[in-house]
Design a protein around this motif. Structure first.
Motif, PDB file in Angstrom:
ATOM      1  N   ASP A  35       0.868  -1.169   0.000  1.00 16.71           N
ATOM      2  CA  ASP A  35       0.000   0.000   0.000  1.00 16.71           C
ATOM      3  C   ASP A  35       0.910   1.226   0.000  1.00 16.71           C
ATOM      4  N   PRO A  36       0.677   2.187  -0.878  1.00 16.25           N
ATOM      5  CA  PRO A  36       1.575   3.349  -0.960  1.00 16.25           C
ATOM      6  C   PRO A  36       1.713   4.116   0.362  1.00 16.25           C
ATOM      7  N   VAL A  37       0.640   4.249   1.104  1.00 18.64           N
ATOM      8  CA  VAL A  37       0.711   4.980   2.374  1.00 18.64           C
ATOM      9  C   VAL A  37       1.591   4.219   3.361  1.00 18.64           C
ATOM     10  N   ARG A  38       1.365   2.900   3.472  1.00 13.63           N
ATOM     11  CA  ARG A  38       2.161   2.117   4.414  1.00 13.63           C
ATOM     12  C   ARG A  38       3.623   2.055   4.001  1.00 13.63           C
ATOM     13  N   LEU A  39       3.871   1.958   2.721  1.00 16.21           N
ATOM     14  CA  LEU A  39       5.256   1.943   2.253  1.00 16.21           C
ATOM     15  C   LEU A  39       5.943   3.265   2.571  1.00 16.21           C
ATOM     16  N   ARG A  40       5.242   4.369   2.381  1.00 18.18           N
ATOM     17  CA  ARG A  40       5.799   5.683   2.737  1.00 18.18           C
ATOM     18  C   ARG A  40       6.016   5.811   4.234  1.00 18.18           C
ATOM     19  N   LEU A  41       5.059   5.346   5.025  1.00 21.11           N
ATOM     20  CA  LEU A  41       5.213   5.395   6.475  1.00 21.11           C
ATOM     21  C   LEU A  41       6.442   4.605   6.918  1.00 21.11           C
ATOM     22  N   LEU A  42       6.615   3.419   6.375  1.00 16.87           N
ATOM     23  CA  LEU A  42       7.770   2.591   6.719  1.00 16.87           C
ATOM     24  C   LEU A  42       9.064   3.308   6.358  1.00 16.87           C
ATOM     25  N   SER A  43       9.093   3.920   5.200  1.00 16.31           N
ATOM     26  CA  SER A  43      10.272   4.663   4.756  1.00 16.31           C
ATOM     27  C   SER A  43      10.518   5.886   5.631  1.00 16.31           C
ATOM     28  N   PHE A  62       0.584  13.453   5.103  1.00 15.27           N
ATOM     29  CA  PHE A  62      -0.499  12.829   4.337  1.00 15.27           C
ATOM     30  C   PHE A  62      -1.768  13.656   4.421  1.00 15.27           C
ATOM     31  N   ASP A  63      -2.552  13.569   3.383  1.00 14.14           N
ATOM     32  CA  ASP A  63      -3.860  14.212   3.371  1.00 14.14           C
ATOM     33  C   ASP A  63      -4.898  13.175   3.801  1.00 14.14           C
ATOM     34  N   LEU A  64      -4.669  12.619   4.997  1.00 19.46           N
ATOM     35  CA  LEU A  64      -5.526  11.577   5.547  1.00 19.46           C
ATOM     36  C   LEU A  64      -5.869  11.922   6.986  1.00 19.46           C
ATOM     37  N   THR A  65      -6.938  11.345   7.488  1.00 17.64           N
ATOM     38  CA  THR A  65      -7.313  11.584   8.877  1.00 17.64           C
ATOM     39  C   THR A  65      -6.392  10.809   9.820  1.00 17.64           C
ATOM     40  N   ALA A  66      -6.331  11.255  11.058  1.00 16.16           N
ATOM     41  CA  ALA A  66      -5.509  10.572  12.062  1.00 16.16           C
ATOM     42  C   ALA A  66      -5.930   9.111  12.246  1.00 16.16           C
TER      43      ALA A  66
END
Length: 122
Positions: A35-43, A62-66
């Motif tokens: 998942d792009p978000v999870r991959l970015r978070l891991l990085s 991210f443009d995402l909710t908490a």
């Protein structure tokens, strides 16, 4: 010492068929980072100064909710890719090196598989 060329030079995925247990474990890790978000978070966590990142440093990227960010962090944590520690009101995350290394080792080094029976003498 005599070893096969595959055992010496090739990634586990090309060395021999994965066992059912190994495939299940690795698929879970791959699914967690697919998942792009999870991959970015891991990085972001892995590359953060000091090797750990506060959730407060991650959410603004991210443009995402908490709650959505928390969900993605939970998926990574459940897979064993990250670990966290609560300090006051914030949680600080760090990569679990051994688990992340399993992903890297799966495909690296990806070399041409040796022909059956090819030996290398060391």
């Amino acid at each position: 010492m005599t070893v096969t060329a595959n055992a010496r030079c090739c990634a586990p995925i090309t060395r021999e068929p994965l066992s059912e247990n190994d495939a299940t474990e690795l698929a879970s890790l791959l699914k967690a980072v697919a998942d792009p978000v999870r991959l970015r978070l891991l990085s972001m966590i892995g590359s953060h100064a000091g090797g750990e990142a506060c959730v407060c440093d991650l959410t603004d990227a991210f443009d995402l909710t908490a709650p959505t960010i928390s969900h993605h962090l939970k998926v990574l944590r459940t897979a064993g890719l990250i670990d966290g520690e609560r300090r006051g009101t914030w949680v600080y995350y760090r990569i679990v090196p051994g688990t992340v290394a399993k992903l890297g080792a799966l495909f690296s080094p990806l070399a041409e598989p040796a022909t059956a029976g090819q030996l290398v003498t060391a």
